[in-house]
Write an enzyme that holds these catalytic residues in place. Sequence first.
Site, short mmCIF file in Angstrom:
data_model
loop_
_atom_site.label_atom_id
_atom_site.label_comp_id
_atom_site.label_asym_id
_atom_site.label_seq_id
_atom_site.Cartn_x
_atom_site.Cartn_y
_atom_site.Cartn_z
N LYS A 189 0.79 -1.31 0.28
CA LYS A 189 -0.08 -0.22 -0.01
C LYS A 189 0.98 1.32 0.08
O LYS A 189 0.84 2.11 0.96
CB LYS A 189 -0.91 -0.04 1.18
N GLY A 225 -8.61 -14.84 3.66
CA GLY A 225 -7.88 -14.92 4.88
C GLY A 225 -8.39 -15.83 5.92
O GLY A 225 -8.20 -17.08 5.46
#
Length: 230
Positions: free
Chosen positions: A62, A208
């Site tokens: 990011k 996840g």
Amino acid sequence: MKSPGPIIVALDFDSRRAAEAVVDRLGGECRFYKVGELLTAAGPDLVRHLVAQGHEVFLDLKLFEIPNSVSGAVRAAGSLGASMVTVHSMGGTGIMAAAVAAARDFPRLRVLALTVVTSMTGTDLADIGVADPAGEQVLRLAGLARKAGCHGVIASPQETAQLRGLLGPDSLIVTPGVTLPGESGADHARPGTPRAAVVAGASHIVVGRSVTRAADPAAALRLVRTDAGL
């Protein structure tokens, strides 16, 4: 080696030992892993280790910095052998274009622009001065990413269909916030099922806890694959 496939398992752990335990249990069921905050705990050697084992790595950094710093971080990701790296589209075309330029030295590395984090809602955007709903902001930022030359975007399953229409058939659309039917979206405000994401046009889905916290991670991953129709 066979294709890693469109399912990416997020190694969201606070230690290398925990992450490697899940990788070992998944064995040949998974070829693609996301490494994000784990990088601060395990360091770059984990990425090298996964790549050496034949895995693809989505390095979720990011990046949101001045162009020169972003370029350096992208080159570092390429040197580690990462297949994907993320840059924050809210930084504008300058940092995204710098990331794309830096990635050209690494033919396998793809630059993905993070649009709106899947935990954010319209209320969160309003807090930072963005009046438009999350979906509209995602499309606006995806358009900037396309102009900057990014290989694709990160967005929730709920924006994927519109993004596919905007970006065309060749762009990568990677969707976190994917959970099995009936499961809680946890921290994701804009979740979706594997099937919904794939039908909408996602090139990759990120899963996840549905997998990594399951009693049998390999069996859970097979459920994800079945739900997605893969």
